[in-house]
Design an enzyme around this catalytic site. Structure first.
Site, PDB file in Angstrom:
ATOM      1  N   SER A 154       0.814  -1.219   0.000  1.00  0.00           N
ATOM      2  CA  SER A 154       0.000   0.000   0.000  1.00  0.00           C
ATOM      3  C   SER A 154       0.846   1.268   0.000  1.00  0.00           C
ATOM      4  CB  SER A 154      -0.950   0.002   1.198  1.00  0.00           C
ATOM      5  OG  SER A 154      -0.245  -0.214   2.404  1.00  0.00           O
ATOM      6  N   ASP A 176      -3.895   5.703  11.891  1.00  0.00           N
ATOM      7  CA  ASP A 176      -2.983   5.235  10.853  1.00  0.00           C
ATOM      8  C   ASP A 176      -1.727   6.093  10.863  1.00  0.00           C
ATOM      9  OD1 ASP A 176      -1.630   4.407   8.617  1.00  0.00           O
ATOM     10  OD2 ASP A 176      -3.270   4.716   7.207  1.00  0.00           O
ATOM     11  N   HIS A 235       0.652   5.000   6.697  1.00  0.00           N
ATOM     12  CA  HIS A 235       0.494   5.607   5.377  1.00  0.00           C
ATOM     13  C   HIS A 235       0.635   7.117   5.488  1.00  0.00           C
ATOM     14  CE1 HIS A 235      -1.721   1.713   5.221  1.00  0.00           C
ATOM     15  NE2 HIS A 235      -0.995   1.595   4.129  1.00  0.00           N
TER      16      HIS A 235
END
Length: 386
Positions: free
Chosen positions: A138, A359, A362
């Site tokens: 990702s 998160d 990311h």
């Protein structure tokens, strides 16, 4: 998706591009970029900054793009997230309510040179008719979507074809014949179904890797999934290490063995007269207290760390990447993004990624991956329009 369907998926945009692109735009000079494995240079912007080819080590030429500091820049960001149709919700921090905007206003300033501002149309003209593929997890998707948005902001009216599938997705800028692919394979090596269950095979790359061969630019990435624990999160039940089938092993050791298999695949399969190869480098997380502040996650962080060094030091995985790249016969450019990314504790989605939770792995878009792509562009030698 079967391999034949993957090939068909890759072929469809190319048929369209053949009609829309003229052969006289092909850049014969691209083939000259690989004449020397060890002594090649590329040009980065109007300043003609000399950059040495990287083989698992820091640059030692006129400018180290990856050593510097973050500075406030009122001209940032490169694009408006609401105007880019390619951003997934997990990266669209403003859409999901991030209240501060200062994290958008920082540019990376190397100590000994200036990075030219990204020019999407110049990129498209330079790589007209070419194919770029990001291969990995990702974080590769983060960088892929960033590049799509940066280019789109320069040519907002050009026609595009955007296709999302598993494992291959693509974005084609039709007028220029440029396609940017994403190939999702978080470990790079294979996960195969056997009688015992899903097996992470540290010694093989077979599933779908043939589609990587014909690209003009390959940007590989792997690391985050090697840290996942539990059969659901990690995506496998056993590890095959040589002749041994085991439940688990030291993850750094497993990463090293898997990356060595990838390096062997590159050495045996990539045609360096056609294809430029990059390794994205290790993208850090910010779940701990490495920056000497009481908060223990990225949540609530609103500005980068000052200076050019990170209190938490280097990452062991980055050393493994350097060692493996140094052993390869194929020239692979290391986008050494680790330290400059470690300094950006403010740039994660935190609680504004649309999926719940915090998160700190990311990165928001617009945001840090835009700088990664600036550095990629500089390493490719794309100049701004004059």
């Amino acid at each position: 998706m079967g391999f034949k369907l993957i090939y068909l998926f890759l072929l469809l945009p190319l048929l369209t591009l053949t009609i829309l692109s003229r052969a006289d735009h092909a850049l014969a000079s691209d083939k000259k970029l690989h004449e020397s494995h060890r002594n090649r240079t590329v040009l980065a912007g109007a300043g003609r900054v000399k950059i040495a080819a990287l083989k698992g080590r820091k640059q030692t030429s006129d400018c180290n793009l990856f050593q510097g500091r973050w500075v406030f820049d009122a001209s940032y960001p490169f694009y408006d997230s609401s105007a880019c149709p390619f951003i997934d919700g997990e990266f669209d921090c403003l859409k999901f309510g991030r209240p501060d905007r200062q994290f958008l206003k920082y540019s990376w300033q190397p100590d000994s040179c200036t990075i030219p501002r990204f020019d999407g149309q110049a990129f498209l003209n330079k790589w007209r008719g070419k194919r770029v593929m990001f291969v990995g997890d990702s974080l590769s998707q983060n960088m892929w979507e960033s590049l799509g948005c940066m280019i789109h902001a320069s040519v907002p009216d050009t026609k595009t074809t955007f296709l999302k599938h598993t494992p291959v997705s693509s974005l084609t800028f039709q007028e220029y014949g440029v396609t940017i692919y994403l190939y999702r394979t978080p470990y790079l090596v294979d996960i195969s179904k056997e009688s015992v269950g899903r097996v992470l095979n540290l010694g093989t790359i077979e599933g779908g890797a043939d589609v990587w061969k014909d690209m003009d630019i390959l940007v590989f990435n792997s690391w985050h999934w090697w840290l996942h624990k539990g059969v659901e999160l990690q995506g496998w039940d056993y590890i095959r290490n040589g002749s041994s089938l085991i439940r688990d092993m030291d993850r750094l050791d497993a990463f090293s063995k898997g990356l060595a298999t990838w390096a062997q695949w590159v050495d045996q399969n990539v045609n360096i007269s056609q294809t430029r190869v990059f390794f994205q480098g290790i993208s850090p997380t910010h779940y701990g207290k490495e920056w000497n502040e009481p908060k223990n996650t990225c949540n609530g962080q609103m500005q980068p760390l000052s200076g050019s060094t990170y209190p938490g030091g280097s990452l062991p995985a980055a050393s493994i990447v350097s060692r493996v790249l140094s052993s390869m016969k194929t020239p692979v450019y290391l986008l050494d993004i680790t330290t400059l990314s470690q300094l950006r504790k403010d740039a994660h989605p935190s609680t504004y990624g649309g999926g719940g939770g915090t998160d700190c792995s990311h990165w928001c878009l617009p945001g840090l991956p835009d700088t990664w792509n600036q550095l990629l562009r500089s390493s490719l030698g794309v100049k701004n329009r004059t």
